[in-house]
Design an enzyme around this catalytic site. Sequence first.
Site, PDB file in Angstrom:
ATOM      1  N   GLY A 189       0.819  -1.198   0.000  1.00 51.01           N
ATOM      2  CA  GLY A 189       0.000   0.000   0.000  1.00 51.01           C
ATOM      3  C   GLY A 189       0.853   1.247   0.000  1.00 51.01           C
ATOM      4  O   GLY A 189       1.997   1.252  -0.458  1.00 51.01           O
ATOM      5  N   GLY A 190       0.292   2.342   0.559  1.00 49.63           N
ATOM      6  CA  GLY A 190       0.984   3.623   0.545  1.00 49.63           C
ATOM      7  C   GLY A 190       2.318   3.587   1.268  1.00 49.63           C
ATOM      8  O   GLY A 190       3.325   4.059   0.757  1.00 49.63           O
ATOM      9  N   PHE A 191       2.337   3.040   2.470  1.00 54.80           N
ATOM     10  CA  PHE A 191       3.608   2.959   3.194  1.00 54.80           C
ATOM     11  C   PHE A 191       3.686   1.673   4.003  1.00 54.80           C
ATOM     12  O   PHE A 191       4.394   1.588   4.998  1.00 54.80           O
ATOM     13  CB  PHE A 191       3.781   4.169   4.125  1.00 54.80           C
ATOM     14  CG  PHE A 191       2.557   4.530   4.919  1.00 54.80           C
ATOM     15  CD1 PHE A 191       1.712   5.530   4.479  1.00 54.80           C
ATOM     16  CD2 PHE A 191       2.254   3.872   6.097  1.00 54.80           C
ATOM     17  CE1 PHE A 191       0.579   5.862   5.209  1.00 54.80           C
ATOM     18  CE2 PHE A 191       1.138   4.207   6.832  1.00 54.80           C
ATOM     19  CZ  PHE A 191       0.292   5.212   6.380  1.00 54.80           C
ATOM     20  N   ASP A 214      -9.769   7.066   3.856  1.00 52.27           N
ATOM     21  CA  ASP A 214      -9.337   6.294   2.686  1.00 52.27           C
ATOM     22  C   ASP A 214     -10.351   5.204   2.345  1.00 52.27           C
ATOM     23  O   ASP A 214      -9.994   4.052   2.126  1.00 52.27           O
ATOM     24  CB  ASP A 214      -7.955   5.684   2.938  1.00 52.27           C
ATOM     25  CG  ASP A 214      -7.245   5.300   1.645  1.00 52.27           C
ATOM     26  OD1 ASP A 214      -7.638   5.797   0.571  1.00 52.27           O
ATOM     27  OD2 ASP A 214      -6.294   4.492   1.699  1.00 52.27           O
TER      28      ASP A 214
END
Length: 465
Positions: A56-58, A188
């Site tokens: 995912g994002g981080f 999100d």
Amino acid sequence: MEVYCTRPQCPRPQNHFSDLDDTTNLKEVHQKYCTSCGMPLILRGRYIPTQFLGKGGFGTAFLAIDRDTPKMRQCVVKQFQPSENLTAEALETARILFTREAGVLEEIGDEHKQIPDLYAFFPITVPSLESGQQDEFFYLVQEYIDGHTLEDELSLEGNFSEMGVTQILTEILPILQFIHHKGIIHRDIKPSNIMRRRDGRLFLLDFGAVKLVTNSPGTNTGSTGIYSMGFAPPEQMSGGQIFPSTDLYALAVTVIMLLTGQDASQLFDAYTNQWNWLSQVNISDRLAHVLDRMLLSTPSQRFQSATEVLEAISTPLPTIPTSSPPIQAQPVPPSPPVQAQPVPPATTKPIFATWEILAGAAFSGFEGALIAISIFSIVNNPIVTVAISVVILTGLIFAQTRRWLERFDLLIIPGITFAVIFFIPLLRGSLSIEQVVVLAAASALAAIAVMSLFRLIYKLVYSII
């Protein structure tokens, strides 16, 4: 057994250890190390990653086994893995958000059945691939939800019906009401962050971008710029103040994506600042009004709580303006967050996967044949046999639709019925046991064929209208 290395730079992360093929060794085996980079594989001496799930994002997620539990349950191990091109400030923000996700899951996971539980949160320090240095990795371990995301379902099954998205709204909105009441904004919401477990229950995932808000005067509740493009409303994209209605906007985008099968970028006209989706679907005016209001660009004009949306779904709404104020480049003027009041989760009709529908058809056909054979052998009257069989079979089908019967029940019940017929010859009349099996199996196959044909006709008709 395959064991996956969690070091981000590992050239060959998959490792096979034949001594772990015998699961009895899992509880006693000592630490294993990656054959490519030397990374310890059994995290904290307990969690054994077996499969890469996604990035995912981080954070990067792995399916793992917890060998310290009696049944060695499966879990998800998420490792903090930010993008390599982040600035030092952005890296620290990402680290804080990863830690916050663990804190939020610890706080609310145990309190709500549709939010994954947190099992552990810990760092690991290991020798770096560069000589003389150390690497520190952060992990959180959470409940594994065995199922498919709504994004997967859209890809596999095609566009959702109005009944399908209404069921999603009535399950997800109470979850949002719960977290908003806790002062938490998810930030999100999207199809890939909503998971349907195999029993049909929906779960809200990925709390890595959550925002904690309070009602204290002067508290900064602005966005930090973390969002998924297309799902975030104007106030979130501009870094302004966010509200519960911020999540409601993203949920509405999720719903219209599921209804149309198109990405948000294809549905939003940046030139007119309008969502162009309604002409592509066939839904009731009531649901259309609800979604249009959730999608308004100004937070104060949307529904202010998940509770309001739940009420609006069941109550016809007056027509709302078709145009909304233009999106402003500057942050939206702050208005105080609205606290939602607790409401009981809505009761909805379960949604079934294709394999569940076909398994249910096979069960109904097989069990229906056994029941009909037994009744006819006793009463020797075809009309009475059909009448009684239809009543019993209707009850069994209804029990399946309510999920009172599922999975192993679909094997146990016909197994018991068959055993009774086997040991009581009177119940099979002049038929041999082989003939009973053939008739029941043929009935099951016929039921599957009829159900498949019905689903095909339904999809064709739905695609046309």
